[in-house]
Design a protein around this motif. Sequence first.
Motif, PDB file in Angstrom:
ATOM      1  N   GLU A   1      -9.663   6.499   3.748  1.00  0.00           N
ATOM      2  CA  GLU A   1      -8.340   6.222   3.180  1.00  0.00           C
ATOM      3  C   GLU A   1      -8.390   6.494   1.692  1.00  0.00           C
ATOM      4  OE1 GLU A   1      -6.558   2.403   3.630  1.00  0.00           O
ATOM      5  OE2 GLU A   1      -6.296   2.590   5.798  1.00  0.00           O
TER       6      GLU A   1
ATOM      7  N   ARG B   1      -8.841  -0.468 -11.177  1.00  0.00           N
ATOM      8  CA  ARG B   1      -7.943  -1.585 -10.930  1.00  0.00           C
ATOM      9  C   ARG B   1      -7.467  -2.140 -12.273  1.00  0.00           C
ATOM     10  NH1 ARG B   1      -9.569  -6.929  -7.356  1.00  0.00           N
ATOM     11  NH2 ARG B   1      -9.551  -5.445  -5.621  1.00  0.00           N
TER      12      ARG B   1
ATOM     13  N   PHE C   1      -4.253  -1.273   9.626  1.00  0.00           N
ATOM     14  CA  PHE C   1      -4.397  -0.156  10.564  1.00  0.00           C
ATOM     15  C   PHE C   1      -3.892  -0.628  11.920  1.00  0.00           C
ATOM     16  CE2 PHE C   1      -6.786   2.545  13.509  1.00  0.00           C
ATOM     17  CZ  PHE C   1      -6.486   3.775  12.990  1.00  0.00           C
TER      18      PHE C   1
ATOM     19  N   TRP D   1     -15.881 -10.454   0.990  1.00  0.00           N
ATOM     20  CA  TRP D   1     -15.690  -9.450  -0.068  1.00  0.00           C
ATOM     21  C   TRP D   1     -16.780  -9.595  -1.113  1.00  0.00           C
ATOM     22  CZ3 TRP D   1     -13.740  -5.187  -1.969  1.00  0.00           C
ATOM     23  CH2 TRP D   1     -13.471  -5.034  -3.324  1.00  0.00           C
TER      24      TRP D   1
ATOM     25  N   GLU E   1      -3.212   0.293  -3.871  1.00  0.00           N
ATOM     26  CA  GLU E   1      -3.186  -1.051  -3.309  1.00  0.00           C
ATOM     27  C   GLU E   1      -2.709  -2.007  -4.396  1.00  0.00           C
ATOM     28  OE1 GLU E   1      -6.977  -2.722  -2.351  1.00  0.00           O
ATOM     29  OE2 GLU E   1      -6.121  -4.494  -1.404  1.00  0.00           O
TER      30      GLU E   1
ATOM     31  N   GLU F   1     -15.322   0.542  -1.060  1.00  0.00           N
ATOM     32  CA  GLU F   1     -14.270   1.196  -1.841  1.00  0.00           C
ATOM     33  C   GLU F   1     -14.712   1.378  -3.278  1.00  0.00           C
ATOM     34  OE1 GLU F   1     -11.474  -2.211  -1.271  1.00  0.00           O
ATOM     35  OE2 GLU F   1     -11.175  -2.038  -3.445  1.00  0.00           O
TER      36      GLU F   1
ATOM     37  N   TRP G   1     -11.412   4.555   0.194  1.00  0.00           N
ATOM     38  CA  TRP G   1     -12.135   3.650   1.099  1.00  0.00           C
ATOM     39  C   TRP G   1     -12.841   4.480   2.179  1.00  0.00           C
ATOM     40  CZ3 TRP G   1      -7.043   2.596  -0.276  1.00  0.00           C
ATOM     41  CH2 TRP G   1      -6.740   1.315  -0.769  1.00  0.00           C
TER      42      TRP G   1
ATOM     43  N   LEU H   1     -13.133 -13.530 -14.267  1.00  0.00           N
ATOM     44  CA  LEU H   1     -11.915 -13.102 -13.611  1.00  0.00           C
ATOM     45  C   LEU H   1     -11.936 -13.460 -12.132  1.00  0.00           C
ATOM     46  CD1 LEU H   1      -9.386 -11.372 -14.164  1.00  0.00           C
ATOM     47  CD2 LEU H   1     -10.703  -9.433 -13.362  1.00  0.00           C
ATOM     48  N   PRO H   2     -10.925 -14.170 -11.642  1.00  0.00           N
ATOM     49  CA  PRO H   2     -10.920 -14.493 -10.216  1.00  0.00           C
ATOM     50  C   PRO H   2     -10.935 -13.208  -9.387  1.00  0.00           C
ATOM     51  CG  PRO H   2      -9.207 -15.681 -11.399  1.00  0.00           C
ATOM     52  CD  PRO H   2      -9.753 -14.664 -12.335  1.00  0.00           C
ATOM     53  N   SER H   3     -11.731 -13.190  -8.385  1.00  0.00           N
ATOM     54  CA  SER H   3     -11.874 -11.979  -7.585  1.00  0.00           C
ATOM     55  C   SER H   3     -10.862 -11.958  -6.447  1.00  0.00           C
ATOM     56  CB  SER H   3     -13.285 -11.938  -7.006  1.00  0.00           C
ATOM     57  OG  SER H   3     -13.459 -10.793  -6.225  1.00  0.00           O
ATOM     58  N   GLN H   4     -10.319 -10.808  -6.188  1.00  0.00           N
ATOM     59  CA  GLN H   4      -9.457 -10.642  -5.012  1.00  0.00           C
ATOM     60  C   GLN H   4      -9.990  -9.475  -4.209  1.00  0.00           C
ATOM     61  OE1 GLN H   4      -5.438 -11.456  -4.255  1.00  0.00           O
ATOM     62  NE2 GLN H   4      -4.925 -11.265  -6.405  1.00  0.00           N
ATOM     63  N   ALA H   5     -10.156  -9.699  -2.942  1.00  0.00           N
ATOM     64  CA  ALA H   5     -10.724  -8.662  -2.092  1.00  0.00           C
ATOM     65  C   ALA H   5      -9.839  -7.426  -2.076  1.00  0.00           C
ATOM     66  CB  ALA H   5     -10.884  -9.194  -0.673  1.00  0.00           C
ATOM     67  N   GLY H   6     -10.483  -6.273  -2.192  1.00  0.00           N
ATOM     68  CA  GLY H   6      -9.772  -5.039  -1.943  1.00  0.00           C
ATOM     69  C   GLY H   6      -9.594  -4.905  -0.442  1.00  0.00           C
ATOM     70  N   ARG H   7      -8.570  -4.217  -0.050  1.00  0.00           N
ATOM     71  CA  ARG H   7      -8.289  -4.164   1.389  1.00  0.00           C
ATOM     72  C   ARG H   7      -7.610  -2.842   1.725  1.00  0.00           C
ATOM     73  NH1 ARG H   7      -5.307  -9.175   2.618  1.00  0.00           N
ATOM     74  NH2 ARG H   7      -7.343  -9.975   2.095  1.00  0.00           N
ATOM     75  N   PRO H   8      -8.101  -2.144   2.734  1.00  0.00           N
ATOM     76  CA  PRO H   8      -7.374  -0.953   3.167  1.00  0.00           C
ATOM     77  C   PRO H   8      -6.031  -1.355   3.774  1.00  0.00           C
ATOM     78  CG  PRO H   8      -9.171  -1.424   4.669  1.00  0.00           C
ATOM     79  CD  PRO H   8      -9.300  -2.384   3.535  1.00  0.00           C
ATOM     80  N   ALA H   9      -5.148  -0.400   3.903  1.00  0.00           N
ATOM     81  CA  ALA H   9      -3.838  -0.685   4.496  1.00  0.00           C
ATOM     82  C   ALA H   9      -4.021  -1.158   5.942  1.00  0.00           C
ATOM     83  CB  ALA H   9      -2.971   0.566   4.469  1.00  0.00           C
TER      84      ALA H   9
ATOM     85  N   GLN I   1       3.160  -6.845   8.532  1.00  0.00           N
ATOM     86  CA  GLN I   1       4.001  -6.479   7.396  1.00  0.00           C
ATOM     87  C   GLN I   1       4.783  -5.213   7.767  1.00  0.00           C
ATOM     88  OE1 GLN I   1       0.580  -7.288   4.209  1.00  0.00           O
ATOM     89  NE2 GLN I   1       2.481  -6.683   3.216  1.00  0.00           N
TER      90      GLN I   1
ATOM     91  N   HIS J   1       0.830  -1.197   0.000  1.00  0.00           N
ATOM     92  CA  HIS J   1       0.000   0.000   0.000  1.00  0.00           C
ATOM     93  C   HIS J   1       0.869   1.254   0.000  1.00  0.00           C
ATOM     94  CE1 HIS J   1      -3.094  -2.749   1.789  1.00  0.00           C
ATOM     95  NE2 HIS J   1      -3.937  -1.967   1.144  1.00  0.00           N
TER      96      HIS J   1
END
Lengths: 224, 252
Positions: free
Chosen positions: A159, A89, B41, A111, A163, A85, A73, B31-39, B162, A36
Amino acid sequence: MKNRAGFLISLIVVELVLQIFNPTGAQASCGSCRNHAIGYRTDQQYNGVHAYIELADPAIRDGVNGFSAEVIWIGDIPSAHNVIEIGWRKTGVPFQGANMYWGYVDSNGSWSGEHWLGSAGQGRDYKIEYNSGDGKWHVYVGSSDQGSVSLGISSGYIEAGAEVSDQDPNNHNAAGVAGHLNLSYRAPGNSSYFQWGGWAKAESPGYHINPINSSNAFQTSGYN
Amino acid sequence: MKVRIVGLITFTALVALSIIVALIVLSNNTLPSQAGRPAPFIWKDQPELATAQNSEGSFSIRVMMIKPQKMLWFYAMKSAYNDIPDVTAIALNKLSGIKSDKQPTVDKTQELGKLGDFRVGVIHLSYTSQVGQVISVQVAPFAGAKQKWEVSPVVQVNEIEQPYTWIIPFFDKATIVGTADSSIGDTNYFRFQLAGQSESPGNTLFLNIGPQMAVLPLSQAQYRAAVPKMASPQPNLKGEKTFTPAPMNPNG
């Protein structure tokens, strides 16, 4: 014996076919890993967020279904549940250019997305806001309402930024150099939008956000 | 014969299956979906606990920079004394108020310069990730002073998984304003400035924060060579721009 040989030949053919369709030898995508470069505000509750997000052309070289996104977001950011969000993409394998989308994570952490909204064009105004009339969060591109969802919350933190999926030393993806301009918010008790006026930020190694001579605009970039 | 037929069927079925799988993967429609994710926190700011005052003066955290295991707390201090402040750190659990298992340590306190009546400096801290901890510092204007300021600007709300860098400014209407201008490679550039004043050597401190979080003052020329002022944002004129927010909220 012949049966075994036939089976082995079959497996080799299968492997060859898969190699043809996956020439980079990309690893399975790292679904839980992200990079990010984002700015955020958590100093109060918000019920609307907006940014003009520029188009970029990030490199998505690896990752089976890797992506690079520029997004805003709003929601319960600390739990990463009840978060909605919108942005654009770009996906890698299979390739798909920058397309607008929106999605959300519900209270169970599931999701729902991506709800694709067409080509991202050169730059757009994106907005998410809570409508107390119907109790739903609405997503907008420009002034056009693109969809809505009820999340069980009426305000949250905000936010904005980049990403990128497949955070892995063996993968090589990037955030595009994209501006998030005219960053603005709406807070409960006030129907107007105001400029952000600054932000906290979170950056993965190699990813950056830098202000553009303003407390209401920044640029994202980075690669892994 | 039977074995050959079974082998042929297996072979054909596996080839067909692999082609179908490959075609599905290549199809945009599926298309395989991938969850969006905020950084992630990790740190919730507590602006109301970032400033303290007593009869000796005031002490205020202006910007924090946090990496796994290390923190920099940039402060502005107003005091009649010119000593380097005496700083101790403690971590308490937010809910229980009990001392956390692993305590932070103050590696050093570094003076950076003076802006008006304020002295600006940075506290270098080492810490261990512990969800629920509130890290506080107690600051005495000089060693042995009875009056101390205490500030607790952040609480850790999630585990660090991370190695992000978090930079947290405090948006109050204080006299000293900290700005995290740029991160270039592994180096960050911060400015501290008297509120309402234009940038100049007399009322601005220019800092370089290296990859190991060493803080080095720079001249304005050095700083602007590394961090040129960027042009004002201009939305791409090819794009559709439809939104005009109000200016800054006067109520903060």
